[in-house]
Design a protein around this motif. Structure first.
Motif: not given
Length: 432
Positions: A120-123, A163-165, A197-199
């Motif tokens: 939720d917070a990521l969206d 990463y996903e952000l 885990g970072l891009p």
């Protein structure tokens, strides 16, 4: 990404030292403290010398449930244009809660608070960042923050969340290695695991800062020397990717210029030590994401953040799953920061109240959450004391009243006796 080099946070207190410091490639200025139409002469001179200036925002609240405020975005854009900046930066944090989404009073934290690492917070964060990107004239980078408390029920690690952000929005990352150390001490999170885990290719630049530990809690003070563990995390990061820029942050308790130069030398040494073989990440800029409604997620995030902030600043019950002791530490830290910042915004108050200023303000803060920034907070605090007929000393109370009257209206009070009498009469009638 543009190579920035080695930089330092520009603050008015050390402006002269920064101008004369050798080896400074760029500086970062707190965006809210810079007026586009009246840039500090020091920043003008640095720009004329070819030193890059990056505005660093602290008040957008991109991690909050509400969409970013258009006025705040415009102000950040104006600062980027006035400074000729190649990018602007903000934080992955929420700074206010309440309001229409929760049908509750608006609350201000006066501090950067962590967002839950949930879907939720990521969206919500992704949509807020896209809104900000569309409104800004230059690329945006967002910073991981330090935290005293952990959200219950988190679904992603720090590395996965970031990463996903970056993958979903194409936003750049400002990685604060001091904050990774803070989260290691306070929340048991492994900095190496977060870095892994970072891009890595999304990194715009890196922050380095100091702090101190008290009773097992690390406080990210930005007022102490950079400790060895933070430099070690910087070395680890530099062994994975060549950071485009590294910047030393110091916000108060400023040492002599030679000490700052020594810290910058230690930072350069840590980066060089991490040189060697690097594992370049395979991250790429995000494709255009599918647009889905975030309204249900915003509602859930709003309720959760409001409950947490209310517990921190309004004394409401601690939400289920949170560490009560840690929330107590955070609540006291927020009240202390409010007292410190109000003393800077309104320096006359500590002078008028003397040694009684801080205990009086902390007592006031327990039952009066901040709702509209520090300047309003200072006025509300003074009015609170006057209504309680405090301080006890009549002379101090008279000075406090004069101070409040001079600042509580839309314009300063006239010194003409007739105008002052009319205004005093109007105030008395309104109070009745």
């Amino acid at each position: 990404m543009e190579r920035l080099g080695t930089g330092i946070g520009w603050r008015p207190e050390i402006a002269d030292a920064v101008e004369n410091m050798p080896g400074i490639d760029w500086v970062e200025a707190v965006a809210e403290n810079v007026c586009p139409g009246h840039l500090p002469e020091s920043l003008r001179r640095l720009r004329e010398r070819g030193v890059t200036v990056v505005p660093h925002g602290v008040s957008l609240g991109l991690g909050g449930a509400d969409r970013p405020d258009a006025g705040r975005l415009l102000a950040l854009a104006e600062r980027a244009e006035a400074l000729g900046s190649p990018l602007v930066t903000e934080h992955i944090a929420f700074v206010r809660a309440g309001g229409p989404l929760t049908a509750s009073p608006r609350l201000e934290a006066g501090h950067l608070l962590p967002v839950p690492r949930t879907r939720d917070a990521l969206d919500v964060l992704c949509e807020n960042i896209r809104i900000a990107q569309d409104a800004l004239p230059v690329p945006l980078a967002v910073e991981n923050i330090a935290a005293l408390v952990s959200w219950p029920g988190e679904e992603l690690t720090e590395g996965q969340f970031l990463y996903e952000l970056a993958d979903r929005t194409g936003v750049r990352l400002l990685i604060d290695v001091a904050n990774l150390h803070t989260n290691h001490v306070n929340r048991g999170e492994d900095p190496a695991e977060a870095l892994a885990g970072l891009p890595l290719e999304a990194i715009a630049y890196v922050h380095v800062a100091g702090g101190f530990e008290r009773d097992g809690v690390w406080h990210d003070s930005h007022a102490h020397p950079v400790p060895r563990p933070v430099l070690d995390i910087l070395t680890d990061l530099a062994s994975r990717v060549s950071p485009p820029g590294v910047l030393l942050e110091r916000d108060e308790n400023f040492p002599e210029p030679a000490e700052l130069e020594g810290e910058l030398a230690a930072i350069r040494e840590a980066v060089e030590k991490g040189g060697g073989a690097r594992a370049d990440g395979a991250w790429r800029a995000a494709a255009e994401p599918s647009r889905v409604s975030t309204e249900p997620a915003r509602q859930r995030v709003a309720l959760a953040q409001t409950a947490l902030l209310s517990a921190l600043v309004a004394g409401t019950p601690v939400p289920e799953g949170f560490d009560r002791v840690r929330l107590g530490v955070q609540a006291r830290a927020l009240a202390g920061k409010r007292a410190d910042v109000v003393a800077k915004v309104a320096p006359e108050l500590p002078v008028i109240l003397g040694a009684g200023y801080r205990p009086a303000f902390l007592a006031y803060a327990q039952g009066a959450p901040m709702t509209d920034g520090y300047r309003r907070d200072a006025l509300d605090f003074a009015e609170h004391l006057l209504l309680r007929r405090e301080p006890g000393d009549a002379r101090a109370r008279r000075h406090l009243r004069e101070w409040w009257l001079d600042r509580s209206g839309p314009t300063p009070r006239s010194r003409r006796p007739g105008v002052r009498l009319a205004r005093a009469t109007r105030r008395a009638l309104l109070r009745r």
